[in-house]
Every structure is written in C-alpha cells, then in structure tokens.
Design a protein around this motif. Structure first.
Motif, PDB file in Angstrom:
ATOM      1  N   GLU A 104       0.827  -1.204   0.000  1.00  0.00           N
ATOM      2  CA  GLU A 104       0.000   0.000   0.000  1.00  0.00           C
ATOM      3  C   GLU A 104       0.862   1.255   0.000  1.00  0.00           C
ATOM      4  O   GLU A 104       1.921   1.309   0.635  1.00  0.00           O
ATOM      5  N   LYS A 105       0.382   2.278  -0.724  1.00  0.00           N
ATOM      6  CA  LYS A 105       0.962   3.614  -0.663  1.00  0.00           C
ATOM      7  C   LYS A 105       0.212   4.381   0.412  1.00  0.00           C
ATOM      8  O   LYS A 105      -0.973   4.129   0.622  1.00  0.00           O
ATOM      9  N   PRO A 106       0.851   5.305   1.064  1.00  0.00           N
ATOM     10  CA  PRO A 106       2.243   5.675   0.859  1.00  0.00           C
ATOM     11  C   PRO A 106       3.178   4.588   1.395  1.00  0.00           C
ATOM     12  O   PRO A 106       2.887   3.964   2.411  1.00  0.00           O
ATOM     13  N   ILE A 107       4.265   4.395   0.679  1.00  0.00           N
ATOM     14  CA  ILE A 107       5.214   3.367   1.095  1.00  0.00           C
ATOM     15  C   ILE A 107       5.978   3.832   2.325  1.00  0.00           C
ATOM     16  O   ILE A 107       6.096   5.034   2.576  1.00  0.00           O
ATOM     17  N   ASN A 108       6.492   2.881   3.079  1.00  0.00           N
ATOM     18  CA  ASN A 108       7.324   3.186   4.236  1.00  0.00           C
ATOM     19  C   ASN A 108       8.780   3.082   3.770  1.00  0.00           C
ATOM     20  O   ASN A 108       9.261   1.986   3.495  1.00  0.00           O
ATOM     21  N   PRO A 109       9.490   4.204   3.666  1.00  0.00           N
ATOM     22  CA  PRO A 109      10.875   4.167   3.175  1.00  0.00           C
ATOM     23  C   PRO A 109      11.802   3.285   4.011  1.00  0.00           C
ATOM     24  O   PRO A 109      12.799   2.783   3.504  1.00  0.00           O
ATOM     25  N   ASP A 110      11.462   3.070   5.282  1.00  0.00           N
ATOM     26  CA  ASP A 110      12.309   2.259   6.151  1.00  0.00           C
ATOM     27  C   ASP A 110      12.183   0.762   5.884  1.00  0.00           C
ATOM     28  O   ASP A 110      13.097   0.002   6.184  1.00  0.00           O
ATOM     29  N   THR A 111      11.065   0.334   5.329  1.00  0.00           N
ATOM     30  CA  THR A 111      10.846  -1.101   5.116  1.00  0.00           C
ATOM     31  C   THR A 111      10.651  -1.487   3.650  1.00  0.00           C
ATOM     32  O   THR A 111      10.640  -2.672   3.325  1.00  0.00           O
ATOM     33  N   PHE A 112      10.504  -0.518   2.768  1.00  0.00           N
ATOM     34  CA  PHE A 112      10.150  -0.789   1.377  1.00  0.00           C
ATOM     35  C   PHE A 112      11.153  -1.707   0.675  1.00  0.00           C
ATOM     36  O   PHE A 112      10.771  -2.702   0.052  1.00  0.00           O
ATOM     37  N   VAL A 113      12.433  -1.405   0.759  1.00  0.00           N
ATOM     38  CA  VAL A 113      13.436  -2.200   0.050  1.00  0.00           C
ATOM     39  C   VAL A 113      13.455  -3.637   0.576  1.00  0.00           C
ATOM     40  O   VAL A 113      13.552  -4.590  -0.205  1.00  0.00           O
ATOM     41  N   THR A 114      13.336  -3.812   1.876  1.00  0.00           N
ATOM     42  CA  THR A 114      13.288  -5.159   2.446  1.00  0.00           C
ATOM     43  C   THR A 114      12.091  -5.930   1.902  1.00  0.00           C
ATOM     44  O   THR A 114      12.214  -7.110   1.558  1.00  0.00           O
ATOM     45  N   GLU A 115      10.949  -5.266   1.802  1.00  0.00           N
ATOM     46  CA  GLU A 115       9.759  -5.917   1.251  1.00  0.00           C
ATOM     47  C   GLU A 115       9.992  -6.346  -0.199  1.00  0.00           C
ATOM     48  O   GLU A 115       9.673  -7.471  -0.587  1.00  0.00           O
ATOM     49  N   ILE A 116      10.572  -5.448  -0.985  1.00  0.00           N
ATOM     50  CA  ILE A 116      10.824  -5.741  -2.401  1.00  0.00           C
ATOM     51  C   ILE A 116      11.844  -6.872  -2.528  1.00  0.00           C
ATOM     52  O   ILE A 116      11.678  -7.785  -3.346  1.00  0.00           O
ATOM     53  N   GLU A 117      12.891  -6.828  -1.739  1.00  0.00           N
ATOM     54  CA  GLU A 117      13.927  -7.862  -1.831  1.00  0.00           C
ATOM     55  C   GLU A 117      13.410  -9.236  -1.430  1.00  0.00           C
ATOM     56  O   GLU A 117      13.925 -10.241  -1.895  1.00  0.00           O
ATOM     57  N   SER A 118      12.359  -9.294  -0.615  1.00  0.00           N
ATOM     58  CA  SER A 118      11.792 -10.602  -0.283  1.00  0.00           C
ATOM     59  C   SER A 118      11.193 -11.259  -1.522  1.00  0.00           C
ATOM     60  O   SER A 118      11.237 -12.483  -1.667  1.00  0.00           O
ATOM     61  N   PHE A 119      10.670 -10.480  -2.451  1.00  0.00           N
ATOM     62  CA  PHE A 119      10.149 -11.043  -3.706  1.00  0.00           C
ATOM     63  C   PHE A 119      11.277 -11.431  -4.653  1.00  0.00           C
ATOM     64  O   PHE A 119      11.120 -12.330  -5.470  1.00  0.00           O
ATOM     65  N   LEU A 120      12.405 -10.779  -4.533  1.00  0.00           N
ATOM     66  CA  LEU A 120      13.546 -11.057  -5.414  1.00  0.00           C
ATOM     67  C   LEU A 120      14.316 -12.307  -5.005  1.00  0.00           C
ATOM     68  O   LEU A 120      14.911 -12.949  -5.849  1.00  0.00           O
ATOM     69  N   ARG A 121      14.320 -12.641  -3.730  1.00  0.00           N
ATOM     70  CA  ARG A 121      15.099 -13.786  -3.255  1.00  0.00           C
ATOM     71  C   ARG A 121      14.770 -15.063  -4.009  1.00  0.00           C
ATOM     72  O   ARG A 121      15.635 -15.871  -4.278  1.00  0.00           O
TER      73      ARG A 121
END
Length: 133
Positions: A104-121
């Motif tokens: 959901e937006k607005p994204i949380n800048p503190d957790t966004f990259v971690t969330e995205i990287e979980s899909f990349l793993r």
C-alpha cells in the motif's frame, strides 16, 4: 543481490522515491509512465521484478498484470502492486489479475526495500546479478 526492476508508475514523485530507495541498495530501475509503455519495456528489458501501480492512464494495472501473465516470455516475472487502492477487495482483485504481492501507498521508506527484496530472493540466486549480464 542486484536486480533489474521495472517500475510502472505515472506519478513522478513516486517514481523518484522508489527509484532512489532501490538504487541506494544496488538495484537498477527502469521506469515507465504508463501501462502500455510498461508492457513494451517489460519485453525489452526482461526485468527480475515489476512494480506496478494500479491507477494508470490508458491501460490500468489490472489489464497490465493480465497481459504480462498471458505472455509466455514474461509470465514468470513477479509483479508487486504498489498502490493506494486499499479498499476491501482491491488486494484480492490485483492478486487475481496476476500480481504476486501488494504494497500500500504511501510506502514506508524504512521497510520498502526489504519488502521488495523478499520477492527477489526467489527470482535471483545469491551468486547471480542481472546487472552483470
């Protein structure tokens, strides 16, 4: 883990923030401002992950997700909807259209990259980098 990520988002401020956050963590971000351009760029760049806004001019995110999942060359690319659509049923609707995730937006800048990287793993092995290919 360096990944090539396609960001399909019409809002310039959202594109800037998402790109900034992901590039700070070594990812390469390719941007598209519309659904039609996003489909073209997905075919051209074959990203590791697609971040997809739902409310887009012309072809909306639902139609884009269905088009991506119906293309044999692109259907294995994970799609994560990044959207302000947060009403009851919106999450289920985009997942039914083919997205594997929903933020959901607005994204949380503190957790966004971690969330995205979980899909990349699951998509990239730890010894592989798309930016080196």
């Amino acid at each position: 883990m360096n990944a090539k990520i396609l960001l399909i988002e019409d809002n310039p401020q959202n594109r800037y923030l998402v790109t900034f956050l992901l590039e700070q963590h070594g990812h390469v971000v390719v941007q598209a401002e519309s659904g039609a351009l996003g489909l073209e760029m997905a075919g051209r760049h074959r990203p590791d992950l697609i971040l997809l806004d739902i409310q887009l001019p012309g072809k909306d995110g639902y139609a884009v997700a269905r088009s991506l999942k119906s293309d044999p060359l692109l259907q294995s690319i994970p799609i994560v909807a990044v959207t302000s659509y947060a009403m009851v049923g919106d999450r289920e609707r985009i997942l039914a259209a083919g997205a594997e995730g929903y933020i959901e937006k607005p994204i949380n800048p503190d957790t966004f990259v971690t969330e995205i990287e979980s899909f990349l793993r699951e998509r990239i092995s730890p010894h592989e980098s798309r930016t080196d290919r």
